[in-house]
Design a protein around this motif. Structure first.
Motif, PDB file in Angstrom:
ATOM      1  N   ILE A   1      28.629  97.957  43.864  1.00  0.00           N
ATOM      2  CA  ILE A   1      29.509  96.805  44.039  1.00  0.00           C
ATOM      3  C   ILE A   1      30.689  96.895  43.086  1.00  0.00           C
ATOM      4  O   ILE A   1      30.527  97.223  41.901  1.00  0.00           O
ATOM      5  N   LYS A   2      31.870  96.610  43.608  1.00  0.00           N
ATOM      6  CA  LYS A   2      33.078  96.495  42.787  1.00  0.00           C
ATOM      7  C   LYS A   2      33.704  95.141  43.098  1.00  0.00           C
ATOM      8  O   LYS A   2      33.481  94.569  44.148  1.00  0.00           O
ATOM      9  N   GLY A   3      34.478  94.630  42.163  1.00  0.00           N
ATOM     10  CA  GLY A   3      35.134  93.348  42.409  1.00  0.00           C
ATOM     11  C   GLY A   3      34.515  92.225  41.602  1.00  0.00           C
ATOM     12  O   GLY A   3      33.825  92.438  40.608  1.00  0.00           O
ATOM     13  N   GLU A   4      34.728  90.993  42.056  1.00  0.00           N
ATOM     14  CA  GLU A   4      34.319  89.819  41.299  1.00  0.00           C
ATOM     15  C   GLU A   4      32.796  89.697  41.159  1.00  0.00           C
ATOM     16  O   GLU A   4      32.298  89.082  40.219  1.00  0.00           O
ATOM     17  N   GLY A   5      32.037  90.285  42.096  1.00  0.00           N
ATOM     18  CA  GLY A   5      30.586  90.204  42.026  1.00  0.00           C
ATOM     19  C   GLY A   5      30.005  90.888  40.803  1.00  0.00           C
ATOM     20  O   GLY A   5      28.911  90.551  40.348  1.00  0.00           O
ATOM     21  N   VAL A   6      30.733  91.861  40.244  1.00  0.00           N
ATOM     22  CA  VAL A   6      30.271  92.575  39.050  1.00  0.00           C
ATOM     23  C   VAL A   6      30.096  91.608  37.886  1.00  0.00           C
ATOM     24  O   VAL A   6      29.156  91.703  37.099  1.00  0.00           O
ATOM     25  N   PHE A   7      31.010  90.646  37.785  1.00  0.00           N
ATOM     26  CA  PHE A   7      30.956  89.658  36.703  1.00  0.00           C
ATOM     27  C   PHE A   7      29.664  88.849  36.787  1.00  0.00           C
ATOM     28  O   PHE A   7      29.007  88.586  35.770  1.00  0.00           O
ATOM     29  N   GLU A   8      29.268  88.455  38.001  1.00  0.00           N
ATOM     30  CA  GLU A   8      28.032  87.679  38.183  1.00  0.00           C
ATOM     31  C   GLU A   8      26.808  88.487  37.762  1.00  0.00           C
ATOM     32  O   GLU A   8      25.882  87.956  37.141  1.00  0.00           O
ATOM     33  N   ILE A   9      26.797  89.773  38.110  1.00  0.00           N
ATOM     34  CA  ILE A   9      25.657  90.626  37.771  1.00  0.00           C
ATOM     35  C   ILE A   9      25.567  90.810  36.261  1.00  0.00           C
ATOM     36  O   ILE A   9      24.485  90.719  35.669  1.00  0.00           O
ATOM     37  N   GLU A  10      26.710  91.036  35.624  1.00  0.00           N
ATOM     38  CA  GLU A  10      26.695  91.214  34.165  1.00  0.00           C
ATOM     39  C   GLU A  10      26.285  89.919  33.465  1.00  0.00           C
ATOM     40  O   GLU A  10      25.584  89.942  32.451  1.00  0.00           O
ATOM     41  N   GLN A  11      26.700  88.788  34.015  1.00  0.00           N
ATOM     42  CA  GLN A  11      26.267  87.500  33.461  1.00  0.00           C
ATOM     43  C   GLN A  11      24.747  87.399  33.442  1.00  0.00           C
ATOM     44  O   GLN A  11      24.147  86.948  32.460  1.00  0.00           O
ATOM     45  N   GLN A  12      24.106  87.805  34.559  1.00  0.00           N
ATOM     46  CA  GLN A  12      22.654  87.718  34.647  1.00  0.00           C
ATOM     47  C   GLN A  12      21.981  88.694  33.689  1.00  0.00           C
ATOM     48  O   GLN A  12      20.968  88.370  33.053  1.00  0.00           O
ATOM     49  N   ILE A  13      22.531  89.901  33.584  1.00  0.00           N
ATOM     50  CA  ILE A  13      21.980  90.888  32.647  1.00  0.00           C
ATOM     51  C   ILE A  13      22.005  90.340  31.226  1.00  0.00           C
ATOM     52  O   ILE A  13      21.009  90.421  30.491  1.00  0.00           O
ATOM     53  N   LEU A  14      23.129  89.746  30.832  1.00  0.00           N
ATOM     54  CA  LEU A  14      23.261  89.231  29.471  1.00  0.00           C
ATOM     55  C   LEU A  14      22.425  87.974  29.252  1.00  0.00           C
ATOM     56  O   LEU A  14      21.975  87.704  28.139  1.00  0.00           O
ATOM     57  N   LYS A  15      22.200  87.216  30.319  1.00  0.00           N
ATOM     58  CA  LYS A  15      21.294  86.062  30.227  1.00  0.00           C
ATOM     59  C   LYS A  15      19.874  86.538  29.941  1.00  0.00           C
ATOM     60  O   LYS A  15      19.164  85.977  29.085  1.00  0.00           O
ATOM     61  N   ASP A  16      19.441  87.591  30.660  1.00  0.00           N
ATOM     62  CA  ASP A  16      18.118  88.167  30.426  1.00  0.00           C
ATOM     63  C   ASP A  16      18.035  88.779  29.028  1.00  0.00           C
ATOM     64  O   ASP A  16      17.010  88.679  28.352  1.00  0.00           O
ATOM     65  N   TRP A  17      19.130  89.421  28.609  1.00  0.00           N
ATOM     66  CA  TRP A  17      19.181  90.063  27.286  1.00  0.00           C
ATOM     67  C   TRP A  17      19.008  89.009  26.180  1.00  0.00           C
ATOM     68  O   TRP A  17      18.276  89.220  25.215  1.00  0.00           O
TER      69      TRP A  17
ATOM     70  N   ARG B   1      37.076  94.884  50.884  1.00  0.00           N
ATOM     71  CA  ARG B   1      36.367  93.657  50.541  1.00  0.00           C
ATOM     72  C   ARG B   1      35.270  93.360  51.566  1.00  0.00           C
ATOM     73  O   ARG B   1      35.391  93.680  52.746  1.00  0.00           O
ATOM     74  N   ALA B   2      34.194  92.741  51.097  1.00  0.00           N
ATOM     75  CA  ALA B   2      33.087  92.342  51.973  1.00  0.00           C
ATOM     76  C   ALA B   2      32.478  91.066  51.425  1.00  0.00           C
ATOM     77  O   ALA B   2      32.508  90.817  50.216  1.00  0.00           O
ATOM     78  N   ASN B   3      31.929  90.252  52.307  1.00  0.00           N
ATOM     79  CA  ASN B   3      31.271  89.023  51.890  1.00  0.00           C
ATOM     80  C   ASN B   3      29.799  89.295  51.582  1.00  0.00           C
ATOM     81  O   ASN B   3      29.106  89.956  52.348  1.00  0.00           O
ATOM     82  N   TYR B   4      29.334  88.792  50.468  1.00  0.00           N
ATOM     83  CA  TYR B   4      27.929  88.928  50.118  1.00  0.00           C
ATOM     84  C   TYR B   4      27.560  87.793  49.169  1.00  0.00           C
ATOM     85  O   TYR B   4      28.430  87.134  48.592  1.00  0.00           O
ATOM     86  N   GLN B   5      26.268  87.585  49.015  1.00  0.00           N
ATOM     87  CA  GLN B   5      25.784  86.547  48.118  1.00  0.00           C
ATOM     88  C   GLN B   5      24.681  87.120  47.249  1.00  0.00           C
ATOM     89  O   GLN B   5      23.766  87.779  47.736  1.00  0.00           O
ATOM     90  N   LEU B   6      24.779  86.905  45.949  1.00  0.00           N
ATOM     91  CA  LEU B   6      23.779  87.393  45.001  1.00  0.00           C
ATOM     92  C   LEU B   6      22.828  86.253  44.643  1.00  0.00           C
ATOM     93  O   LEU B   6      23.275  85.152  44.330  1.00  0.00           O
ATOM     94  N   LEU B   7      21.525  86.520  44.701  1.00  0.00           N
ATOM     95  CA  LEU B   7      20.521  85.513  44.377  1.00  0.00           C
ATOM     96  C   LEU B   7      19.722  85.973  43.160  1.00  0.00           C
ATOM     97  O   LEU B   7      19.050  86.995  43.203  1.00  0.00           O
ATOM     98  N   PHE B   8      19.822  85.232  42.085  1.00  0.00           N
ATOM     99  CA  PHE B   8      19.031  85.514  40.891  1.00  0.00           C
ATOM    100  C   PHE B   8      18.062  84.349  40.716  1.00  0.00           C
ATOM    101  O   PHE B   8      18.492  83.206  40.567  1.00  0.00           O
TER     102      PHE B   8
END
Length: 204
Positions: free
Chosen positions: A89-105, A125-132
């Motif tokens: 994944i590239k784009g704005e979704g990367v920020f959400e994933i890193e947020q979750q990693i650092l939350k777990d950290w 670009r593509a539409n997707y939704q991340l569920l944590f």
């Protein structure tokens, strides 16, 4: 270069102290995630962090099912050919994933960090939704997504032992007469527990 590595305590049980010390000696910040609590032992070993994420420079991320180990390269006598899915994944979704990693950290180390918010101008670009989520929250969210489907529903999972509510949602979705595609493993991994899981899911 700063490298942080978090490993599932249960899944990484075979990691030797030598490997962990070598990582730390070479500058890798290391932690085991969701260490077992003796006070609530059985709950804690089932409440694992089994997420598999990689974020590079805040610009691209990888997530999915890949395990890191030589036994998953197809050369293991018992495991044999191994197939997993991973997404880049590239784009704005990367920020959400890193947020979750650092939350777990932070949960595992007590260290609070801020993600890198790198703006990208990727034209693909593509539409997707991340569920944590935890297991309890995830079932609610998956059922909601199934009920929202209108033309096509594709599900890929290594194990399929649904609750009654989830099974009802899938049956209801199929009755809408749209395309339902299901990918699920039918050949068990070595070990009694994995064989029992495969036998159980054949009921569905």
């Amino acid at each position: 270069m700063k490298i942080k590595l978090s490993v599932d305590r249960f899944g990484g049980n075979d990691m030797s102290r030598t490997i962990v010390n070598d990582l730390k000696k070479n500058g890798v910040e290391f932690t085991f995630s969701r260490k077992a609590s003796m006070q609530h032992f059985f709950y804690s070993i089932n409440h694992r962090n089994h997420r598999k994420f990689v974020v590079v420079d805040g610009q691209e991320a990888y997530l999915g099912g890949f395990n890191i180990g030589e036994e998953y390269l197809g050369n293991h006598k018992k495991l044999g050919y191994w197939r997993d899915y991973h997404l880049r994944i590239k784009g704005e979704g990367v920020f959400e994933i890193e947020q979750q990693i650092l939350k777990d950290w932070e949960e595992d180390t007590g260290q609070r960090l801020s993600p890198q918010h790198v703006h990208t101008s990727d034209s693909n670009r593509a539409n997707y939704q991340l569920l944590f989520s935890t297991v309890e929250e995830l079932e609610q969210k998956v059922i909601k997504l199934i009920n929202c489907a209108r033309t096509k529903l594709t599900i890929a999972t290594p194990y399929f032992i649904p609750s009654e509510r989830l099974m009802d949602a899938l049956i209801s979705a199929k009755e809408k007469a749209f395309q339902l595609i299901f990918y699920c493993r039918t050949i068990p991994m070595p070990g009694l527990l994995n064989h029992l899981v495969i036998l159980k899911q054949r009921n569905y």
